[in-house]
Scaffold this motif. Structure first.
Motif, PDB file in Angstrom:
ATOM      1  N   ASN A  57       0.836  -1.206   0.000  1.00  0.00           N
ATOM      2  CA  ASN A  57       0.000   0.000   0.000  1.00  0.00           C
ATOM      3  C   ASN A  57       0.871   1.256   0.000  1.00  0.00           C
ATOM      4  O   ASN A  57       1.871   1.325   0.703  1.00  0.00           O
ATOM      5  CB  ASN A  57      -0.916   0.019   1.227  1.00  0.00           C
ATOM      6  CG  ASN A  57      -1.838  -1.172   1.252  1.00  0.00           C
ATOM      7  OD1 ASN A  57      -2.451  -1.522   0.257  1.00  0.00           O
ATOM      8  ND2 ASN A  57      -1.927  -1.820   2.401  1.00  0.00           N
ATOM      9  N   GLU A  58       0.451   2.247  -0.783  1.00  0.00           N
ATOM     10  CA  GLU A  58       1.171   3.522  -0.858  1.00  0.00           C
ATOM     11  C   GLU A  58       0.754   4.429   0.299  1.00  0.00           C
ATOM     12  O   GLU A  58      -0.428   4.521   0.626  1.00  0.00           O
ATOM     13  CB  GLU A  58       0.860   4.227  -2.178  1.00  0.00           C
ATOM     14  CG  GLU A  58       1.338   3.481  -3.406  1.00  0.00           C
ATOM     15  CD  GLU A  58       2.836   3.581  -3.600  1.00  0.00           C
ATOM     16  OE1 GLU A  58       3.432   4.601  -3.194  1.00  0.00           O
ATOM     17  OE2 GLU A  58       3.410   2.635  -4.159  1.00  0.00           O
ATOM     18  N   HIS A  59       1.740   5.110   0.904  1.00  0.00           N
ATOM     19  CA  HIS A  59       1.492   6.031   2.014  1.00  0.00           C
ATOM     20  C   HIS A  59       2.363   7.264   1.853  1.00  0.00           C
ATOM     21  O   HIS A  59       3.364   7.250   1.145  1.00  0.00           O
ATOM     22  CB  HIS A  59       1.826   5.384   3.364  1.00  0.00           C
ATOM     23  CG  HIS A  59       1.007   4.196   3.695  1.00  0.00           C
ATOM     24  ND1 HIS A  59      -0.235   4.277   4.249  1.00  0.00           N
ATOM     25  CD2 HIS A  59       1.272   2.881   3.548  1.00  0.00           C
ATOM     26  CE1 HIS A  59      -0.715   3.051   4.442  1.00  0.00           C
ATOM     27  NE2 HIS A  59       0.186   2.196   4.012  1.00  0.00           N
ATOM     28  N   GLN A  60       1.996   8.318   2.582  1.00  0.00           N
ATOM     29  CA  GLN A  60       2.812   9.522   2.677  1.00  0.00           C
ATOM     30  C   GLN A  60       2.850   9.953   4.135  1.00  0.00           C
ATOM     31  O   GLN A  60       1.882   9.774   4.868  1.00  0.00           O
ATOM     32  CB  GLN A  60       2.238  10.657   1.832  1.00  0.00           C
ATOM     33  CG  GLN A  60       2.351  10.434   0.348  1.00  0.00           C
ATOM     34  CD  GLN A  60       1.833  11.612  -0.440  1.00  0.00           C
ATOM     35  OE1 GLN A  60       0.878  12.259  -0.034  1.00  0.00           O
ATOM     36  NE2 GLN A  60       2.458  11.895  -1.568  1.00  0.00           N
ATOM     37  N   ILE A  61       3.986  10.537   4.518  1.00  0.00           N
ATOM     38  CA  ILE A  61       4.148  11.047   5.875  1.00  0.00           C
ATOM     39  C   ILE A  61       4.988  12.322   5.783  1.00  0.00           C
ATOM     40  O   ILE A  61       5.850  12.444   4.901  1.00  0.00           O
ATOM     41  CB  ILE A  61       4.812   9.986   6.795  1.00  0.00           C
ATOM     42  CG1 ILE A  61       4.789  10.437   8.246  1.00  0.00           C
ATOM     43  CG2 ILE A  61       6.205   9.635   6.323  1.00  0.00           C
ATOM     44  CD1 ILE A  61       5.190   9.352   9.241  1.00  0.00           C
ATOM     45  N   ASN A  62       4.719  13.265   6.671  1.00  0.00           N
ATOM     46  CA  ASN A  62       5.509  14.503   6.701  1.00  0.00           C
ATOM     47  C   ASN A  62       6.939  14.172   7.104  1.00  0.00           C
ATOM     48  O   ASN A  62       7.170  13.406   8.050  1.00  0.00           O
ATOM     49  CB  ASN A  62       4.917  15.506   7.693  1.00  0.00           C
ATOM     50  CG  ASN A  62       3.651  16.134   7.169  1.00  0.00           C
ATOM     51  OD1 ASN A  62       3.509  16.352   5.974  1.00  0.00           O
ATOM     52  ND2 ASN A  62       2.722  16.418   8.060  1.00  0.00           N
TER      53      ASN A  62
END
Length: 73
Positions: A57-62
């Protein structure tokens, strides 16, 4: 017979390419450990780190939430 050999060769190449990508571990300020598939991509314009988790699964985080990012052996 040629189709079988071509399929086996293609499968071998695909497996060797995926074996070369290294996983990374990112530790967050909250103490969470995030294991990624491949190297996370850092977008300096938005301040986000994009990564794929172990389930694909693709994710983003600061990026300000990440304390350390190391290559997993």
């Amino acid at each position: 017979m040629k189709k079988l050999m071509a399929a086996l060769l293609l499968s071998g190449v695909a497996l060797s390419v995926t074996a070369c990508s290294s996983d990374y571990v990112m530790s967050t300020k909250t103490g969470d450990m995030i294991v990624t598939q491949g190297k996370p991509q850092v977008d300096s314009d938005t301040g986000l780190i994009s990564y794929t988790d172990q389930q694909g699964n693709e994710h983003q985080i600061n990026d300000d939430q990440i304390v350390q990012m190391i290559k997993k052996d």
